[in-house]
Design an enzyme around this catalytic site. Sequence first.
Site, mmCIF file in Angstrom:
data_model
loop_
_atom_site.group_PDB
_atom_site.id
_atom_site.type_symbol
_atom_site.label_atom_id
_atom_site.label_comp_id
_atom_site.label_asym_id
_atom_site.label_seq_id
_atom_site.Cartn_x
_atom_site.Cartn_y
_atom_site.Cartn_z
ATOM 1 N N GLY A 11 3.163 -3.031 8.487
ATOM 2 C CA GLY A 11 3.408 -2.988 10.184
ATOM 3 C C GLY A 11 4.786 -3.110 10.300
ATOM 4 N N GLU A 69 -6.056 -6.624 3.747
ATOM 5 C CA GLU A 69 -6.180 -7.289 3.157
ATOM 6 C C GLU A 69 -7.013 -7.240 1.596
ATOM 7 N N THR A 124 0.974 -0.918 -0.235
ATOM 8 C CA THR A 124 -0.017 -0.343 0.233
ATOM 9 C C THR A 124 1.223 0.770 -0.008
HETATM 10 C C1 LIG Z 1 -4.140 -9.811 15.678
HETATM 11 C C2 LIG Z 1 -4.995 -9.471 14.523
HETATM 12 C C3 LIG Z 1 -6.502 -10.186 15.236
HETATM 13 C C4 LIG Z 1 -7.382 -9.864 14.065
HETATM 14 C C5 LIG Z 1 -7.146 -10.692 12.959
HETATM 15 C C6 LIG Z 1 -7.144 -12.316 13.124
HETATM 16 C C7 LIG Z 1 -6.081 -12.401 12.420
HETATM 17 C C8 LIG Z 1 -5.338 -12.024 10.935
HETATM 18 C C9 LIG Z 1 -4.819 -12.759 10.384
HETATM 19 C C10 LIG Z 1 -3.424 -12.142 10.049
HETATM 20 C C11 LIG Z 1 -3.075 -10.978 9.808
HETATM 21 C C12 LIG Z 1 -2.691 -10.304 11.307
HETATM 22 C C13 LIG Z 1 -1.783 -8.594 11.136
HETATM 23 C C14 LIG Z 1 -1.320 -8.907 9.606
HETATM 24 C C15 LIG Z 1 -2.290 -7.084 9.752
HETATM 25 C C16 LIG Z 1 -2.103 -6.243 8.487
HETATM 26 C C17 LIG Z 1 -1.581 -6.804 7.425
HETATM 27 C C18 LIG Z 1 -2.038 -6.435 6.419
HETATM 28 C C19 LIG Z 1 -1.924 -6.221 5.120
HETATM 29 C C20 LIG Z 1 -2.133 -5.282 3.889
HETATM 30 O O1 LIG Z 1 -2.734 -4.766 4.112
HETATM 31 S S1 LIG Z 1 -1.496 -5.489 2.513
HETATM 32 C C21 LIG Z 1 -2.206 -4.796 0.823
HETATM 33 C C22 LIG Z 1 -3.618 -5.682 1.063
HETATM 34 N N1 LIG Z 1 -3.954 -4.863 -0.454
HETATM 35 C C23 LIG Z 1 -4.983 -5.153 -1.366
HETATM 36 O O2 LIG Z 1 -6.027 -6.798 -0.908
HETATM 37 C C24 LIG Z 1 -5.392 -4.183 -2.103
HETATM 38 C C25 LIG Z 1 -6.916 -5.028 -2.655
HETATM 39 N N2 LIG Z 1 -6.324 -4.721 -4.572
HETATM 40 C C26 LIG Z 1 -6.832 -6.335 -5.322
HETATM 41 O O3 LIG Z 1 -6.608 -7.287 -4.782
HETATM 42 C C27 LIG Z 1 -6.679 -5.685 -6.392
HETATM 43 O O4 LIG Z 1 -6.358 -4.666 -6.762
HETATM 44 C C28 LIG Z 1 -8.437 -5.827 -6.937
HETATM 45 C C29 LIG Z 1 -9.132 -5.111 -6.352
HETATM 46 C C30 LIG Z 1 -8.786 -7.491 -6.918
HETATM 47 C C31 LIG Z 1 -8.590 -5.485 -8.360
HETATM 48 O O5 LIG Z 1 -7.050 -5.558 -9.236
HETATM 49 P P1 LIG Z 1 -7.551 -5.896 -10.830
HETATM 50 O O6 LIG Z 1 -7.660 -4.415 -11.024
HETATM 51 O O7 LIG Z 1 -6.053 -5.494 -10.945
HETATM 52 O O8 LIG Z 1 -8.313 -6.647 -10.973
HETATM 53 P P2 LIG Z 1 -9.743 -6.331 -12.002
HETATM 54 O O9 LIG Z 1 -10.772 -6.313 -10.795
HETATM 55 O O10 LIG Z 1 -9.344 -5.958 -13.276
HETATM 56 O O11 LIG Z 1 -9.305 -8.767 -11.926
HETATM 57 C C32 LIG Z 1 -9.043 -9.130 -13.207
HETATM 58 C C33 LIG Z 1 -8.852 -10.258 -12.798
HETATM 59 O O12 LIG Z 1 -8.069 -10.822 -11.729
HETATM 60 C C34 LIG Z 1 -8.738 -11.127 -10.734
HETATM 61 N N3 LIG Z 1 -7.546 -11.673 -9.352
HETATM 62 C C35 LIG Z 1 -7.474 -10.357 -9.338
HETATM 63 N N4 LIG Z 1 -7.109 -10.743 -8.430
HETATM 64 C C36 LIG Z 1 -7.031 -12.094 -7.572
HETATM 65 C C37 LIG Z 1 -5.902 -12.574 -6.045
HETATM 66 N N5 LIG Z 1 -5.585 -11.684 -5.005
HETATM 67 N N6 LIG Z 1 -6.289 -14.080 -7.053
HETATM 68 C C38 LIG Z 1 -6.357 -13.921 -8.299
HETATM 69 N N7 LIG Z 1 -7.080 -13.406 -9.358
HETATM 70 C C39 LIG Z 1 -7.259 -12.062 -8.751
HETATM 71 C C40 LIG Z 1 -9.790 -10.772 -11.064
HETATM 72 O O13 LIG Z 1 -10.950 -12.198 -10.858
HETATM 73 C C41 LIG Z 1 -10.114 -10.351 -12.595
HETATM 74 O O14 LIG Z 1 -10.496 -12.328 -13.143
HETATM 75 P P3 LIG Z 1 -11.047 -11.810 -14.113
HETATM 76 O O15 LIG Z 1 -10.463 -11.094 -15.791
HETATM 77 O O16 LIG Z 1 -12.037 -11.702 -14.088
HETATM 78 O O17 LIG Z 1 -10.857 -13.341 -14.791
HETATM 79 C C1 LIG Z 2 -4.354 -1.952 10.378
HETATM 80 C C2 LIG Z 2 -4.388 -1.995 9.087
HETATM 81 C C3 LIG Z 2 -3.213 -2.299 8.875
HETATM 82 C C4 LIG Z 2 -2.690 -2.468 7.553
HETATM 83 N N1 LIG Z 2 -0.922 -2.819 7.065
HETATM 84 C C5 LIG Z 2 -0.741 -3.164 5.726
HETATM 85 C C6 LIG Z 2 -0.027 -3.720 5.694
HETATM 86 O O1 LIG Z 2 0.602 -4.492 7.033
HETATM 87 N N2 LIG Z 2 1.218 -3.572 4.649
HETATM 88 C C7 LIG Z 2 0.428 -2.886 3.354
HETATM 89 O O2 LIG Z 2 1.069 -2.795 2.279
HETATM 90 N N3 LIG Z 2 -0.792 -2.219 3.527
HETATM 91 C C8 LIG Z 2 -1.569 -2.565 4.654
HETATM 92 N N4 LIG Z 2 -3.025 -1.809 4.703
HETATM 93 C C9 LIG Z 2 -3.164 -1.519 3.966
HETATM 94 C C10 LIG Z 2 -4.695 -1.764 4.048
HETATM 95 O O3 LIG Z 2 -4.524 -2.454 2.639
HETATM 96 C C11 LIG Z 2 -5.170 0.136 2.632
HETATM 97 O O4 LIG Z 2 -5.058 0.071 3.996
HETATM 98 C C12 LIG Z 2 -6.336 -0.924 2.288
HETATM 99 O O5 LIG Z 2 -5.886 -1.979 0.870
HETATM 100 C C13 LIG Z 2 -8.003 -0.207 1.107
HETATM 101 O O6 LIG Z 2 -6.740 0.190 0.609
HETATM 102 P P1 LIG Z 2 -7.143 2.339 0.911
HETATM 103 O O7 LIG Z 2 -6.765 3.163 2.290
HETATM 104 O O8 LIG Z 2 -5.611 3.147 0.012
HETATM 105 O O9 LIG Z 2 -8.101 2.315 0.836
HETATM 106 P P2 LIG Z 2 -9.167 3.163 -1.313
HETATM 107 O O10 LIG Z 2 -8.853 2.092 -1.886
HETATM 108 O O11 LIG Z 2 -8.585 4.152 -1.375
HETATM 109 O O12 LIG Z 2 -10.501 2.839 -1.107
HETATM 110 C C14 LIG Z 2 -11.609 3.667 0.293
HETATM 111 C C15 LIG Z 2 -12.933 3.852 -0.121
HETATM 112 O O13 LIG Z 2 -13.301 3.776 -1.586
HETATM 113 C C16 LIG Z 2 -13.978 1.761 -2.281
HETATM 114 N N5 LIG Z 2 -13.728 2.155 -3.368
HETATM 115 C C17 LIG Z 2 -11.846 1.944 -3.524
HETATM 116 N N6 LIG Z 2 -11.834 1.853 -5.320
HETATM 117 C C18 LIG Z 2 -13.083 0.862 -5.778
HETATM 118 C C19 LIG Z 2 -13.457 0.689 -6.337
HETATM 119 N N7 LIG Z 2 -13.018 -0.166 -7.121
HETATM 120 N N8 LIG Z 2 -14.828 -0.275 -6.190
HETATM 121 C C20 LIG Z 2 -15.980 0.824 -4.810
HETATM 122 N N9 LIG Z 2 -15.344 1.176 -3.934
HETATM 123 C C21 LIG Z 2 -14.128 0.855 -3.947
HETATM 124 C C22 LIG Z 2 -12.970 1.210 -0.576
HETATM 125 O O14 LIG Z 2 -14.543 0.661 -1.066
HETATM 126 C C23 LIG Z 2 -13.692 2.500 -0.225
HETATM 127 O O15 LIG Z 2 -14.344 2.940 1.164
HETATM 128 C C24 LIG Z 2 -3.004 -1.834 6.451
HETATM 129 C C25 LIG Z 2 -4.180 -1.028 6.423
HETATM 130 C C26 LIG Z 2 -4.900 -0.974 8.192
HETATM 131 C C27 LIG Z 2 -6.162 -0.084 8.363
#
Ligand SMILES: CC/C=C\C/C=C\C/C=C\C/C=C\C/C=C\C/C=C/C(=O)SCCNC(=O)CCNC(=O)[C@H](O)C(C)(C)COP(=O)(O)OP(=O)(O)OC[C@H]1O[C@@H](n2cnc3c(N)ncnc32)[C@H](O)[C@@H]1OP(=O)(O)O
Ligand SMILES: Cc1cc2nc3c(=O)[nH]c(=O)nc-3n(C[C@H](O)[C@H](O)[C@H](O)COP(=O)(O)OP(=O)(O)OC[C@H]3O[C@@H](n4cnc5c(N)ncnc54)[C@H](O)[C@@H]3O)c2cc1C
Length: 615
Positions: free
Chosen positions: A190, A433, A151
């Site tokens: 994190g 996630e 992110t």
């Molecule tokens: C202690 C905690 C207490 C309670 C919690 C308990 C347990 C927790 C356990 C662990 C966690 C603990 C600690 C960690 C805490 C925080 C860590 C956080 C980390 C993060 O947040 S990392 C960053 C995460 N970010 C995201 O997830 C981003 C989300 N966005 C996307 O995935 C993509 O952008 C999105 C939305 C899929 C769109 O991408 P894009 O526009 O490129 O795709 P399309 O929509 O055009 O689709 C294209 C095509 O690809 C397929 N596809 C998309 N994603 C995937 C995938 N991941 N795998 C396989 N295929 C995928 C999609 O279906 C399309 O297919 P099609 O064309 O339809 O055939």
């Molecule tokens: C506690 C915490 C821990 C985290 N840890 C990590 C980490 O360790 N590593 C890491 O890489 N990231 C981490 N993240 C980041 C996290 O993965 C992002 O916050 C998350 O992916 C959402 O992206 P954003 O915050 O940019 O929100 P945005 O993507 O800007 O979304 C904002 C709003 O816009 C809406 N929106 C966006 N796109 C669309 C769409 N296509 N259609 C409809 N609505 C849409 C969403 O639904 C949401 O309501 C963490 C976040 C939190 C809160």
Amino acid sequence: MSAKVNDDLLTERRKCEFNVEELTNYLDGGAQATQNRRKLEDKVLSTKGLFDEVPEEYLSHKEKYENAVRKAVVYYKAMKEAEDPNQTEQERANATYRSLLHAAVFKDNSPFSLHLAMFIPAILGQADEEQKKYWMKRASKMEIIGTYAQTELGHGTFIRGLETTATYDPKTEEFVLHSPTLTAYKWWPGSLAHTANYCVVMAHLYINGKSCGIQPFIVQFRDEETHQPLPGIKLGEIGAKLGFNTVNNGFLGFDQHRIPRNRMLMKNAQVLKDGTFKRSPNSKLTYGTMVYVRVVIVNGMANQLARAVTIAVRYSAVRRQSELKPDAGEPQILDYVTQQHKLFIGIASSHAFTLTAKWLTRMYQKVTADLEKGNLDELPELHAIACCLKAVTTTDTSVLVERSRTSCGGHGYMLSSNLPQIYGLVTAACTYEGENTVLMLQTARSLVKALEQAQSGKRLSPTMSYLSEKVSSRLKWDNSIDGIVKGFRRVAYGKVESAMRSMRKYVRSGLGPEDAWNMSSVQLVAASEYTSISEADIRQLQDTYEDLLGKIRPNAVGLVDAFDFRDQILNSTLGAYDGRVYERLMEEALKSPLNAEPVNQSFHKYLKPFMQGKL
Ligand SMILES: CC/C=C\C/C=C\C/C=C\C/C=C\C/C=C\C/C=C/C(=O)SCCNC(=O)CCNC(=O)[C@H](O)C(C)(C)COP(=O)(O)OP(=O)(O)OC[C@H]1O[C@@H](n2cnc3c(N)ncnc32)[C@H](O)[C@@H]1OP(=O)(O)O
Ligand SMILES: Cc1cc2nc3c(=O)[nH]c(=O)nc-3n(C[C@H](O)[C@H](O)[C@H](O)COP(=O)(O)OP(=O)(O)OC[C@H]3O[C@@H](n4cnc5c(N)ncnc54)[C@H](O)[C@@H]3O)c2cc1C
């Protein structure tokens, strides 16, 4: 001598109609697994230096973090030493699968959480064999501490929009990492701010000016000896948050930072020395770490929800309030049907999420094994299901944990109840996630495709098969489980069909497919998460439902006792096994630094001159 157990709790435990230990064994995966988990918990929680001298809530932001790092090193060492070398990997996994051991040490999560939850899974899923061998040796021994940096300040959801660049330089066989704008700074990872010294960075790869998509790179950003940021690296902490305040979420900016070619994780795509790019068989394999964590989150939600309902149900058995019938004394609040309605769904949901997590983990393991053999057929279904279940379980858990808190009245609002902190932990998972709405739309994308395939007579995958059942809309269902499931499947079908009809209506009106999708997106999200049943049947189900609440009532305390959370893991004045709520609330209150003296210095400095009109 252990403290006297609250009489009401004693009565509740005598009333229970089933064998609590048997349910605990079932949840653990057998009596041996229960024994292993308890043995692990006994060993680790007997370690000195694991707990807070002063309750965490009375520390400053900086002290909280420093205290958490102190505990993290003790905890990690204790966990390593407690590992039973004779245990199989599976037995070890089972022993930790249900254990919330870390929750006994960190009310607000560990500064090491990303190392274990994402850095190691990213190496396992994205590194080639040689890279895996080298980095896993160092990471598993905690010689290095890592995080997952995807992110950015400007992008979280839209991964293809990430701005961090990795430009290959064939002359030096290096990648140059750069943050071209402020919004390109990695923001949120994190442990990034002051704890970790390595990270997996997701960056946009360019070779000879050509985009090669988002790729994973393992990057050192702090010196291993001095912990100073390396040249070309800007680092810091993003500030105080609703929760996760000891996770040390940070920001990182690159200024033309060079890394060797072998630092791109090359399991799926490769860059040869001369800059030749070998594309991944599926560009989405790079997103594999996120799919894995989404699967883990479902199980995590089950455990956190179980913890919250344990606290609220035990408190509801101890708390007596108001008058249900004249001259009958104050009843336990658990005797109010509204209280049962608030809490028993949480117990049931935790069990449902546990079973779902087990099913999803098996599906993940099968699909991952297939991927290793080059078979990607079931990856789209795994992605769709993992998105849906991560979104639904985190949304429902957040609602049910908050409901557990408010069902405990004012005492639920105390940090010493631990319910606010549990809410802070679980509600974060609605965002990280993959933000839930975005993930539900991913599932909707698969549902729409599946219904189109069904309507053209194609076979569907098992989880989508309900879309090809020609179920009559006049289906009458009864109150049997089978009848209710049939009803839900019929309604789920209807939701997808209605969303599709809406999109076709917009296209006929002249909108393009993207605008038609956007206009129908509220319905699409509902089709993915929400199934409701028609009015007439709610009344019938309502009677069954209220009857069920009464059947659960005598077993409620037994059901939460079966989760088998020891007091240190509940970490709650309201949820302890002995039910001594009021004594614990007072004990915790007296730990407030404000109670160290009867008159606080602010009286003499401010209050007294103010009240005497001298300020
Ligand atoms: C202690 C905690 C207490 C309670 C919690 C308990 C347990 C927790 C356990 C662990 C966690 C603990 C600690 C960690 C805490 C925080 C860590 C956080 C980390 C993060 O947040 S990392 C960053 C995460 N970010 C995201 O997830 C981003 C989300 N966005 C996307 O995935 C993509 O952008 C999105 C939305 C899929 C769109 O991408 P894009 O526009 O490129 O795709 P399309 O929509 O055009 O689709 C294209 C095509 O690809 C397929 N596809 C998309 N994603 C995937 C995938 N991941 N795998 C396989 N295929 C995928 C999609 O279906 C399309 O297919 P099609 O064309 O339809 O055939
Ligand atoms: C506690 C915490 C821990 C985290 N840890 C990590 C980490 O360790 N590593 C890491 O890489 N990231 C981490 N993240 C980041 C996290 O993965 C992002 O916050 C998350 O992916 C959402 O992206 P954003 O915050 O940019 O929100 P945005 O993507 O800007 O979304 C904002 C709003 O816009 C809406 N929106 C966006 N796109 C669309 C769409 N296509 N259609 C409809 N609505 C849409 C969403 O639904 C949401 O309501 C963490 C976040 C939190 C809160």
